[in-house]
Scaffold this active site. Sequence first.
Site, PDB file in Angstrom:
ATOM      1  N   ASP A 168      36.782  11.225  22.750  1.00 42.65           N
ATOM      2  CA  ASP A 168      38.272  11.117  23.357  1.00 42.65           C
ATOM      3  C   ASP A 168      37.181   9.883  24.397  1.00 42.65           C
ATOM      4  O   ASP A 168      38.018   9.909  25.932  1.00 42.65           O
ATOM      5  CB  ASP A 168      38.780  11.166  23.506  1.00 42.65           C
ATOM      6  CG  ASP A 168      39.618  10.131  23.943  1.00 42.65           C
ATOM      7  OD1 ASP A 168      40.492   8.617  24.019  1.00 42.65           O
ATOM      8  OD2 ASP A 168      41.248  10.812  23.834  1.00 42.65           O
ATOM      9  N   HIS A 169      37.120   8.629  24.708  1.00 40.67           N
ATOM     10  CA  HIS A 169      36.176   7.481  25.360  1.00 40.67           C
ATOM     11  C   HIS A 169      36.826   6.642  25.113  1.00 40.67           C
ATOM     12  O   HIS A 169      37.100   5.894  24.355  1.00 40.67           O
ATOM     13  CB  HIS A 169      34.409   7.757  25.380  1.00 40.67           C
ATOM     14  CG  HIS A 169      34.141   8.424  26.416  1.00 40.67           C
ATOM     15  ND1 HIS A 169      33.382   8.365  27.736  1.00 40.67           N
ATOM     16  CD2 HIS A 169      34.262   9.786  27.035  1.00 40.67           C
ATOM     17  CE1 HIS A 169      33.214   9.420  28.097  1.00 40.67           C
ATOM     18  NE2 HIS A 169      34.196  10.588  27.815  1.00 40.67           N
ATOM     19  N   GLY A 222      40.594  13.881  33.182  1.00 36.22           N
ATOM     20  CA  GLY A 222      39.672  13.171  32.774  1.00 36.22           C
ATOM     21  C   GLY A 222      38.714  12.503  33.993  1.00 36.22           C
ATOM     22  O   GLY A 222      38.409  12.883  34.505  1.00 36.22           O
ATOM     23  N   GLU A 223      38.119  11.265  33.218  1.00 40.50           N
ATOM     24  CA  GLU A 223      37.533  10.521  34.428  1.00 40.50           C
ATOM     25  C   GLU A 223      37.984   9.058  34.777  1.00 40.50           C
ATOM     26  O   GLU A 223      37.888   8.220  33.647  1.00 40.50           O
ATOM     27  CB  GLU A 223      35.982  10.650  34.261  1.00 40.50           C
ATOM     28  CG  GLU A 223      34.938  11.711  33.409  1.00 40.50           C
ATOM     29  CD  GLU A 223      35.540  12.026  31.633  1.00 40.50           C
ATOM     30  OE1 GLU A 223      36.284  11.096  30.782  1.00 40.50           O
ATOM     31  OE2 GLU A 223      35.133  12.902  31.183  1.00 40.50           O
ATOM     32  N   ASN A 257      36.956   5.984  32.221  1.00 39.85           N
ATOM     33  CA  ASN A 257      38.500   5.681  30.933  1.00 39.85           C
ATOM     34  C   ASN A 257      39.540   5.480  31.576  1.00 39.85           C
ATOM     35  O   ASN A 257      40.025   4.980  30.681  1.00 39.85           O
ATOM     36  CB  ASN A 257      38.254   6.939  29.671  1.00 39.85           C
ATOM     37  CG  ASN A 257      36.183   7.376  29.219  1.00 39.85           C
ATOM     38  OD1 ASN A 257      36.273   6.745  28.997  1.00 39.85           O
ATOM     39  ND2 ASN A 257      36.279   8.541  29.447  1.00 39.85           N
ATOM     40  N   ALA A 306      39.932  25.316  37.498  1.00 41.81           N
ATOM     41  CA  ALA A 306      40.451  24.657  36.744  1.00 41.81           C
ATOM     42  C   ALA A 306      39.906  25.785  35.357  1.00 41.81           C
ATOM     43  O   ALA A 306      41.071  25.644  34.542  1.00 41.81           O
ATOM     44  CB  ALA A 306      39.540  23.720  35.898  1.00 41.81           C
TER      45      ALA A 306
END
Length: 318
Positions: A37-38, A105-106, A109, A176
């Site tokens: 998902d990007h 996330g990143e 994106n 994490a």
Amino acid sequence: MTEYGYFLSSEEFTPAELLDQARRAEQAGFTRLAISDHFHPWNDAQGNSPFVWSMIGALSQTVTLPVTTLVTCPTVRLHPTVTAQAAATSSVLLDGRFTLGVGTGEALNEHVNGDRWPSFADRADMLDEALQVIRELFTGRLVSHRGRHYTVDNARLYTPPTQPLPIYVSGFGPNAAELAGRIGDGFVTMTPDADLVRAFHDGGGAGKPVIGGVKVCWGPDRDSAVDTVHRLWPTELLPGELAQVLPTPAHFEQASELVTREMVAEAVTCGDDPDEHTRTVRAYADAGFDEVYVGQIGPDQTAFFDAYAGNVLPALRG
């Protein structure tokens, strides 16, 4: 017993190519699908980034395999209410064969709406709250929420999941992994690290599934395959938190200048030795993973699926 799925890279392939790969994966004997998902690809050479929720709708009409997002960020670019609606509809379309894989996330994106990119501690707290909202909405009841990060005002999913919709949490370190054990129904991590699996189990994930993924490049000329990986996916070898904090494909291209061809040749399984591919994938099963998703880098998809159907998957299952 470990299941072996195919990884659909939405950064590298067009929607039509992804659907074709999904069909081929089912025919080859893969039992599951995962899809990234990007909003952006990692670099311009990859060159694609279709909307994952449209792709999942199309996949539901194309194959009978279960589908998992690897992974969705439900905290910044999309509000948790929107993610909940998208995931619920995906589950209904797939007759319950959908798993929502999520992560913190990143910036690549999530910065696109101009939002501040938070620290990991804040992102983890946002993810925790987002999953509370999403799970409440999955019930189909009316939901109002006033939290530290999110507000929900009289929201209700009129097409809620009709079957349990698991949420797996991604992580790449012990903290994490423990977070995933506490708030997730499963754990997603990309390296066959038995210590991380133990950290997840010890942190509350005992009895919950662990899934991972690996990219390979099958091809008759190993040198050519290494060149393909070095051109398309040097980002796989960037160290530390760079993948989380760099904001644009151009920044990833600059950082990838540090990744040499020799580093790729050492780290990524390339070429047409079925034993080498089998060892690479089996490492995940040996580390305690329940599902492993393999993605083929580059255009030679036919040779990959033929080789895995004829040699690699039978060896893994044997």
